[in-house]
Enzyme design. Structure first.
Site, PDB file in Angstrom:
ATOM      1  CG  ASP A 400      -2.119   0.906   1.071  1.00 19.34           C
ATOM      2  OD1 ASP A 400      -2.465   1.243  -0.080  1.00 19.34           O
ATOM      3  OD2 ASP A 400      -2.727   1.267   2.089  1.00 19.34           O
ATOM      4  CD  GLU A 403       0.101   5.641  -4.292  1.00 15.18           C
ATOM      5  OE1 GLU A 403      -0.877   4.889  -4.435  1.00 15.18           O
ATOM      6  OE2 GLU A 403       0.638   5.852  -3.190  1.00 15.18           O
ATOM      7  CG  ASP A 468      -8.033   5.046  -0.853  1.00 14.50           C
ATOM      8  OD1 ASP A 468      -7.976   3.800  -0.834  1.00 14.50           O
ATOM      9  OD2 ASP A 468      -7.184   5.769  -0.310  1.00 14.50           O
TER      10      ASP A 468
END
Length: 794
Positions: A400, A403, A468
């Site tokens: 998670d 990026e 999300d």
């Protein structure tokens, strides 16, 4: 050089303006397996990778060419290439692709079977950014750029290439977690810009028929790719950048997931709730509470919090005994308040500032450093964290915030600046996790859930999701488009948090419709913030019962779905496919995502709006179609207003198709590949049908290469007065031959057969006049083929 005479049409192609009035042709020569075109300000290197892929690099004068690609893995191939030069032009050609270089004014153009597909406009130029510019045709529809919510046609947008999370997005998102330097044209070609640093992809934002790639630095390399059809185009691209390894079969089951489970007791009770409610489940995902009691301050611990999870190894073992796998969230951040901060500093695993100290900064979770996976120390330390967890029995990892979520430009990695590696951090992180599994459990297939990556990341085994997304109807509406776009860019397992993630929205209709859509998307994983339960076992009785029905269907689809996994592994073909893949001459379908193919034989139309009574659906003209539930037949090539039902979304099967399914189960571990319900949707216009079912043990890495598999073939020959059903086993290496139970269900059979013979022996006929269904039950030893003959009156 070998002289080559081109078709006159190619020599007299409509002229194109020169790409740069200041660029002057100097020389042309062949060197090794590529061609060099020298101009006054640099050199073009042109290399054919296959008959249908060509790579062009521009090396400005004074620069050295960096041959390292983060995306491309294709090896050298023997290719028949012809070249020709005269005073005006140079032409380099394979059977399919042709590169034409006009000397004055200088121009590079690309042709597919003598048809112009694209040409450089200004080509390379440098101002505040480095740019490569192309001419577009006015009619072209453009896809690509990674994951965005912009509508299927992305032409007219300037897309930033900088992986970034978009919390709570709905129908529009210009920048998301997966940005990729890829353009796909409705004219059935692709351009992949083979460069990792951040930049922009301008898809004709000024409306002047211009495509432009812009970057801060790096390679000026791109590949032009064509294909004989859409499947071929994606097969070529995934040959270029690598194919997705097969997932473990349990990954096709239902996941129990939320943000997040706070204790071992909560995990155990939740899974038991699934079993008590008889809702199938195959995996549980532990969000960040597994290593800390609080959301903030503990990231980087990366060890079980023994107060909340006192016996993690036993918990994992007990879950597996209950046919449930364990997946853990991990992040690349080590907070200064975490238990391992001092260790991280001592072991020199963190990215640096300009003075060589760990670069620290604040973000939502606290003050942090970032693991430098590009340094030997950072890579080895992070890899060992995963190896310890794998040895504990963890079979899936969740990467998670990769990026990375906050990645300051001043931060320095071992191989370059933050901006140079930002878009490939998730890509290389996934490779690290994949390698850790290969070292510890080389026989097993890992499950690697990743929020960010890059072109070619499919070969690193990533299972991506759409981020999300808001828990609203708007959030649901963008999901098919994102998944379809990513499948066209080689990422076949893009899926969404079923039910939506962000916001405490308790809407049972939305929840159920999202889970019904999930039956026909690659991964079935309800997940959300914990204020409203994401698991069906904690929803209302109505929502729970409807969800159970959807999840049961997902499990019954396992033979069909697992074959899609194998197909993706072999060819790169995505599991979800736009309708225009099959009806490529229908321009209306080029921007259509209200319905899509699931594999070759299903058309799926998700319900995307509240309180809808009917949904207008187009069914492709390439076949007739059968309502999966009512068995009503529809003629292809038309739109229909379909009345909606509460317990399913519109689902249509290709008429004449054979759909293998399995009996109900509570876990994929119960599936052995030895009991099938084979549904055949009879159509007197279809003379021949077949279906392949790939089967292995669902876990073994490289099972296909190791010949530890079987392929079953179910075929039907419709001869009018006789229908012949055939059961055969393809060449399959060393997989065991065994007896299988087969139940054929033949739908839309309007008359009772005169006789039924299995291997020339007569059997009773079980045909239902009302439902028009013929059912045949038989045993089949796969050591031999089997033939069933259904005869009718003349």
């Amino acid at each position: 050089m070998k002289a080559f005479i081109y078709i006159l049409a190619l020599l007299t192609t409509t002229s194109i303006l020169g790409q740069n009035p200041n660029r002057i042709f100097k020389d042309f020569k062949q060197k090794n397996h590529y061609y060099l075109v020298e101009v006054n300000d640099g050199t073009y290197e042109i290399e054919f990778l296959t008959d249908q892929m060509v790579q062009t690099s521009f090396i400005p004068k004074g620069e050295n060419f960096n041959r390292e690609s983060h995306a491309v893995v294709i090896g050298l191939k023997e290719i028949a290439i012809e070249d020709y030069e005269d005073d005006k032009n140079i032409k380099i050609s394979t059977n399919d692709l042709k590169v034409k270089i006009q000397k004055s004014p200088f121009q590079i153009s690309y042709y597919n079977n003598d048809k112009l597909i694209i040409s450089e406009k200004e080509g390379y130029r440098k101002d505040s950014l480095e740019n490569i510019q192309f001419n577009l045709k006015p009619h072209e529809i453009l896809y690509g750029g990674g994951a965005r919510a912009l509508g299927m046609n992305r032409r007219g947008h300037k897309l930033e290439l900088y992986n970034r999370a978009h919390y709570g997005y709905e129908t529009h998102s210009e920048l998301m977690n997966y940005t990729m330097p890829i353009v796909v044209s409705s004219d059935r070609y692709m351009i992949h810009f083979d460069n990792a640093p951040i930049g922009f992809l301008d898809l004709d934002s000024k409306g002047n028929n211009t495509l432009e790639y812009q970057t801060i630095s790096g390679r000026k390399t791109y590949q032009v790719i064509v294909g004989n059809d859409w499947d071929g185009l994606i097969a070529n691209y995934t040959e270029l950048t690598g194919r997705q390894p097969m997932l473990p079969r349990w990954a096709l089951g239902n996941f129990s997931s939320r943000f997040g489970y706070h204790s071992q007791e909560e995990v155990t009770k939740t899974i038991q709730k699934f079993r008590d409610e008889e809702i199938p489940v195959d995996a549980v995902i532990l969000d960040l509470y597994w290593f800390g009691k609080e959301v903030k301050g503990t990231m980087g611990n990366l060890k079980f919090d023994v107060d909340s999870f006192p016996k993690p190894k036993k918990m994992i073992q007990d879950l597996r005994k209950n046919n449930v796998e364990t997946i853990l969230i991990t992040e690349p951040f080590v907070l200064t308040t975490s238990d391992r901060w001092n260790e991280a500093v001592k072991e020199n695993i963190l990215a640096k500032d300009s003075l060589g100290n760990p670069y620290t900064y604040d973000f939502f979770f606290g003050n942090t450093g970032l693991i430098d996976i590009y340094s030997k120390e950072g890579y080895n330390w992070f890899s060992n964290v995963y190896k310890d967890l794998i040895n504990l029995g963890v079979t899936g990892m969740w990467g998670d915030l990769g990026e990375p979520e906050v990645h300051p430009s001043g931060l320095i990695h071992a191989t370059g600046t933050a901006d140079e590696v930002h878009n490939i951090y998730g890509h290389d992180w996934a490779r690290l996790v994949q390698s850790a599994y290969a070292d510890v459990k080389p026989q097993d297939r890992p499950f690697i859930l990743m929020r960010a990556a890059y072109s070619g990341s499919q070969r690193n085994g990533i299972v991506p999701w759409t981020g999300d997304v808001n828990r609203t109807w708007g959030g649901l509406q963008s999901q098919p488009e994102i998944a379809l776009q990513m499948g066209m860019q080689g990422i076949g397992y893009m899926h969404s948090d079923l039910g939506g993630f962000a916001g405490a929205n308790l809407d049972d209709e939305l929840y159920v419709r999202w889970l019904q859509y999930g039956v026909f998307q690659p991964i079935y994983r309800p997940h959300a913030q914990e204020e409203v339960a994401s698991e069906p076992v904690f929803r209302s009785e109505r929502a729970k019962n409807l969800s159970r029905e959807a999840i049961n269907l997902r499990y019954q689809m396992l033979p069909y779905n697992y074959n899609l996994v194998f197909e993706n592994y072999k060819t790169g073909k995505p599991l979800m496919r736009p309708l225009f893949f099959e009806e490529s001459d229908n321009t209306d379908l080029m921007t259509y995502s209200d319905a899509y193919f699931w594999g070759d034989d299903f058309v799926i139309a998700p319900v995307l709006k509240p309180a809808e009574k009917t949904k207008r659906i187009y069914l492709p003209k390439t076949a007739n179609w059968v309502d999966f539930y009512s068995k009503k037949k529809y003629e292809g090539g038309k739109e229909y207003d379909i009345k909606l039902k509460e317990n399913h979304i519109p689902t249509f099967v290709r008429s004449g198709a054979i759909i293998p399914m399995a009996p109900k189960m509570q876990s994929t571990k119960e599936y052995k590949g030895n009991e099938f319900i084979v549904n055949y949707y009879f159509d007197d216009e279809v003379q021949w049908s077949s279906a392949h079912v790939y089967n292995d043990n669902g876990l073994l890495a490289d099972a296909y290469e190791k010949k530890a598999y079987e392929t079953l073939v179910f075929a039907v020959e419709n001869q009018g007065e006789e229908i012949v059903l055939k059961l055969e086993r393809d060449w399959d290496g060393d997989y065991k031959k065994e007896e299988k139970s087969i139940t054929w269900k033949i739908y839309n059979l309007t008359q009772k057969p005169k006789s039924l013979k299995i291997e020339d022996k007569n059997y009773p006929i079980h045909w239902n006049k009302k439902s028009k269904v013929l059912q045949i039950e038989t045993k089949w030893n796969t050591a031999n083929s089997k033939t069933i003959r259904i005869q009718f009156e003349d």
